[in-house]
Design an enzyme around this catalytic site. Structure first.
Site, PDB file in Angstrom:
ATOM      1  N   CYS A   4      79.761  -9.429 -30.773  1.00 40.45           N
ATOM      2  CA  CYS A   4      81.083  -9.994 -30.208  1.00 40.45           C
ATOM      3  C   CYS A   4      81.589 -11.013 -29.852  1.00 40.45           C
ATOM      4  O   CYS A   4      80.482 -12.163 -29.687  1.00 40.45           O
ATOM      5  CB  CYS A   4      80.952  -8.866 -28.644  1.00 40.45           C
ATOM      6  SG  CYS A   4      82.543  -8.820 -27.891  1.00 40.45           S
TER       7      CYS A   4
ATOM      8  N   CYS B 168      81.329 -12.686 -22.666  1.00 37.36           N
ATOM      9  CA  CYS B 168      81.110 -12.544 -21.323  1.00 37.36           C
ATOM     10  C   CYS B 168      79.812 -12.819 -20.856  1.00 37.36           C
ATOM     11  O   CYS B 168      78.910 -12.549 -21.382  1.00 37.36           O
ATOM     12  CB  CYS B 168      81.342 -11.044 -20.992  1.00 37.36           C
ATOM     13  SG  CYS B 168      83.087 -10.285 -21.574  1.00 37.36           S
TER      14      CYS B 168
ATOM     15  N   CYS C 194      76.747 -10.396 -20.582  1.00 33.17           N
ATOM     16  CA  CYS C 194      76.430  -9.482 -21.636  1.00 33.17           C
ATOM     17  C   CYS C 194      75.656  -9.851 -22.799  1.00 33.17           C
ATOM     18  O   CYS C 194      75.890 -11.023 -23.559  1.00 33.17           O
ATOM     19  CB  CYS C 194      77.660  -8.809 -22.130  1.00 33.17           C
ATOM     20  SG  CYS C 194      77.642  -7.817 -23.449  1.00 33.17           S
TER      21      CYS C 194
ATOM     22  N   CYS D 206      74.007  -0.474 -20.473  1.00 41.32           N
ATOM     23  CA  CYS D 206      75.303  -1.694 -20.751  1.00 41.32           C
ATOM     24  C   CYS D 206      74.866  -2.951 -20.955  1.00 41.32           C
ATOM     25  O   CYS D 206      74.322  -3.266 -19.762  1.00 41.32           O
ATOM     26  CB  CYS D 206      76.244  -1.240 -19.353  1.00 41.32           C
ATOM     27  SG  CYS D 206      76.617   0.445 -19.102  1.00 41.32           S
TER      28      CYS D 206
HETATM   29  N1  SAH Z   1      83.731  -4.658 -25.148  1.00 37.64           N
HETATM   30  C1  SAH Z   1      83.940  -3.462 -24.482  1.00 37.64           C
HETATM   31  C2  SAH Z   1      83.051  -2.557 -24.507  1.00 37.64           C
HETATM   32  C3  SAH Z   1      81.646  -2.523 -24.664  1.00 37.64           C
HETATM   33  S1  SAH Z   1      81.022  -3.594 -23.331  1.00 37.64           S
HETATM   34  C4  SAH Z   1      84.119  -3.940 -23.064  1.00 37.64           C
HETATM   35  O1  SAH Z   1      83.651  -5.147 -22.790  1.00 37.64           O
HETATM   36  O2  SAH Z   1      84.865  -2.916 -22.488  1.00 37.64           O
HETATM   37  C5  SAH Z   1      80.623  -1.866 -22.486  1.00 37.64           C
HETATM   38  C6  SAH Z   1      80.465  -2.300 -20.952  1.00 37.64           C
HETATM   39  O3  SAH Z   1      79.172  -2.752 -20.520  1.00 37.64           O
HETATM   40  C7  SAH Z   1      81.620  -2.908 -20.205  1.00 37.64           C
HETATM   41  O4  SAH Z   1      81.949  -2.169 -19.267  1.00 37.64           O
HETATM   42  C8  SAH Z   1      80.592  -3.995 -19.801  1.00 37.64           C
HETATM   43  O5  SAH Z   1      81.376  -4.613 -18.560  1.00 37.64           O
HETATM   44  C9  SAH Z   1      79.245  -3.702 -19.282  1.00 37.64           C
HETATM   45  N2  SAH Z   1      78.305  -4.437 -19.375  1.00 37.64           N
HETATM   46  C10 SAH Z   1      78.056  -5.681 -20.217  1.00 37.64           C
HETATM   47  N3  SAH Z   1      77.051  -6.256 -19.660  1.00 37.64           N
HETATM   48  C11 SAH Z   1      76.671  -5.594 -18.657  1.00 37.64           C
HETATM   49  C12 SAH Z   1      75.310  -5.964 -17.532  1.00 37.64           C
HETATM   50  N4  SAH Z   1      74.737  -7.012 -17.803  1.00 37.64           N
HETATM   51  N5  SAH Z   1      75.180  -4.893 -16.766  1.00 37.64           N
HETATM   52  C13 SAH Z   1      76.137  -4.002 -16.654  1.00 37.64           C
HETATM   53  N6  SAH Z   1      77.053  -3.767 -17.528  1.00 37.64           N
HETATM   54  C14 SAH Z   1      77.390  -4.462 -18.548  1.00 37.64           C
HETATM   55 FE1  SF4 Z   2      81.888  -8.231 -25.697  1.00 35.72          FE
HETATM   56 FE2  SF4 Z   2      79.987  -7.739 -23.944  1.00 35.72          FE
HETATM   57 FE3  SF4 Z   2      82.166  -8.663 -22.872  1.00 35.72          FE
HETATM   58 FE4  SF4 Z   2      82.410  -6.244 -23.856  1.00 35.72          FE
HETATM   59  S1  SF4 Z   2      81.165  -6.955 -22.176  1.00 35.72           S
HETATM   60  S2  SF4 Z   2      83.692  -7.739 -24.438  1.00 35.72           S
HETATM   61  S3  SF4 Z   2      80.836  -6.291 -25.525  1.00 35.72           S
HETATM   62  S4  SF4 Z   2      80.741  -9.713 -24.603  1.00 35.72           S
END
Ligand code: SAH
Ligand code: SF4
Length: 342
Positions: free
Chosen positions: A111, A115, A118, A333
């Site tokens: 991706c 973020c 993530c 997640c």
């Molecule tokens: N890119 C899209 C979908 C994939 S991420 C998005 O961001 O919505 C899926 C979910 O995982 C998102 O809601 C994101 O906020 C969550 N997520 C990512 N990293 C996380 C973490 N370390 N702890 C809990 N949720 C997380």
């Molecule tokens: Fe990409 Fe992870 Fe952000 Fe979703 S939460 S947009 S997967 S970097």
């Protein structure tokens, strides 16, 4: 390159059949074998003449990916590792619930959104997935299940930002919900986005699946720190777009909010969130942060999380605390990396 049939819509199936010198109805038959009868190869298609099966096999493929590993968590969650034709890996997560199962699918290899919390974002974007690759996760999982009819829900919340791969994702969703495709209810398919406002707007015009928005903060300073995408599409624009999103009867937009200790979990953050979403048909999912190796952020205590939830409930928001499943196998997640690990 053989054509990937799982990436074709109904019309393209017919066109492809015609291009092979066949009648259109053959295209419809093969579509049925692909999405309903979950054929593994052309040899399964017993209502096609044998020599036709062999001939078609040379020019078309039914297997854009391969399941290479399945891990099972203590809580029953399963993580599946797929290898794509060019060697890349992606992951899906199957979450059993009481009376049905939900499959969380990936839409990109990696991706680009970056973020901070993530793991998928840490590795950057390798490439977009094709419509066939996206749908093949659902097909392969269904095929491997003892009771495939239990799989009623699909969430596009795995690796990747679905709206950054707009055309492939909407095409895959088309086949997922088509009656002559996989026939999922559009009420049971949810697309989750980090908030690409222009694409959300476009999506509203085309598609009727559920929308989830990863909000994670209710002010621009905090959100931009956590999610760089907020610098491009700040909260005002994002919320305006969500307000204008056409919602079918009684449908709500889901806002996901990861709770991070000391960063977005104070009472004033909850109050700001209430203000931001006031007047919207919104429900809020609170997700305690899943800690990742090397990440200098932690989840708040359960007490704090419940307190935060209470503030939202006092203001009449439907609010759930969602504990991520499958933490012991890195299926929760934000933990999907698509890397082969032991
Ligand atoms: N890119 C899209 C979908 C994939 S991420 C998005 O961001 O919505 C899926 C979910 O995982 C998102 O809601 C994101 O906020 C969550 N997520 C990512 N990293 C996380 C973490 N370390 N702890 C809990 N949720 C997380
Ligand atoms: Fe990409 Fe992870 Fe952000 Fe979703 S939460 S947009 S997967 S970097």
């Amino acid at each position: 390159m053989r054509i990937d049939l799982k990436g074709l819509d109904a019309q393209e199936f017919e066109e492809w059949a015609t291009s092979q010198g066949l009648d259109k109805y053959r295209g419809r038959q093969i579509r049925e074998w692909t999405f309903k009868k979950l054929a593994v190869s052309f040899q399964d298609m017993t209502n096609l003449p044998k020599d036709m099966r062999t001939l078609l096999e040379e020019g078309a493929s039914l297997s854009p990916s391969e399941t290479v590993k399945i891990q099972v968590s203590k809580d029953g969650t399963k993580k599946l590792l797929f290898q794509l034709k060019d060697g890349h890996y992606i992951e899906s997560v199957l979450i059993p619930e009481r009376d049905h199962s939900t499959l969380c699918v990936s839409t990109q290899v990696g991706c680009a959104m970056g973020c901070r919390f993530c793991l998928t974002g840490k590795h950057g974007l390798k490439r977009n997935m094709t419509p066939g690759e996206i749908l093949d996760q659902v097909i392969q999982v269904k095929r491997a299940m003892n009771e495939p009819e239990r799989l009623s829900n699909v969430v596009l919340m795995g690796m990747g930002e679905p709206l950054a791969n707009y055309n492939a994702v909407t095409k895959a969703i088309g086949n997922l919900i088509a009656e002559d495709g996989m026939n999922f209810s559009h009420r049971k398919v949810t697309l989750s986005t980090c908030g690409l406002a222009p694409q959300i707007k476009k999506l509203g015009k085309h598609i009727t699946v559920n929308l989830a928005v990863s909000l994670n903060a209710a002010d621009d300073i905090t959100r931009s720190r956590l999610m760089p995408v907020n610098r491009k599409y700040p909260l005002k624009q994002l919320i305006q777009t969500c307000k204008a999103f056409p919602l079918p009867n009684r449908r709500m937009i889901t806002f996901e909010y990861i709770l991070i200790k000391g960063i977005n979990d104070r009472d004033e953050d909850a109050t700001r969130l209430v203000k931001l979403l006031s007047g919207m048909r919104a429900k809020i999912n609170l997700i305690p942060l899943n800690p990742l190796p090397g990440l200098d952020m932690t989840p708040p205590t359960m007490e704090r999380i419940q307190h935060f939830q209470n503030i939202l409930i006092e203001h009449h928001f439907t609010t759930m605390i969602r504990q991520s499943k499958g933490q012991d196998i890195s299926a929760a997640c934000g933990q999907l990396s698509g890397e082969e690990s032991e």
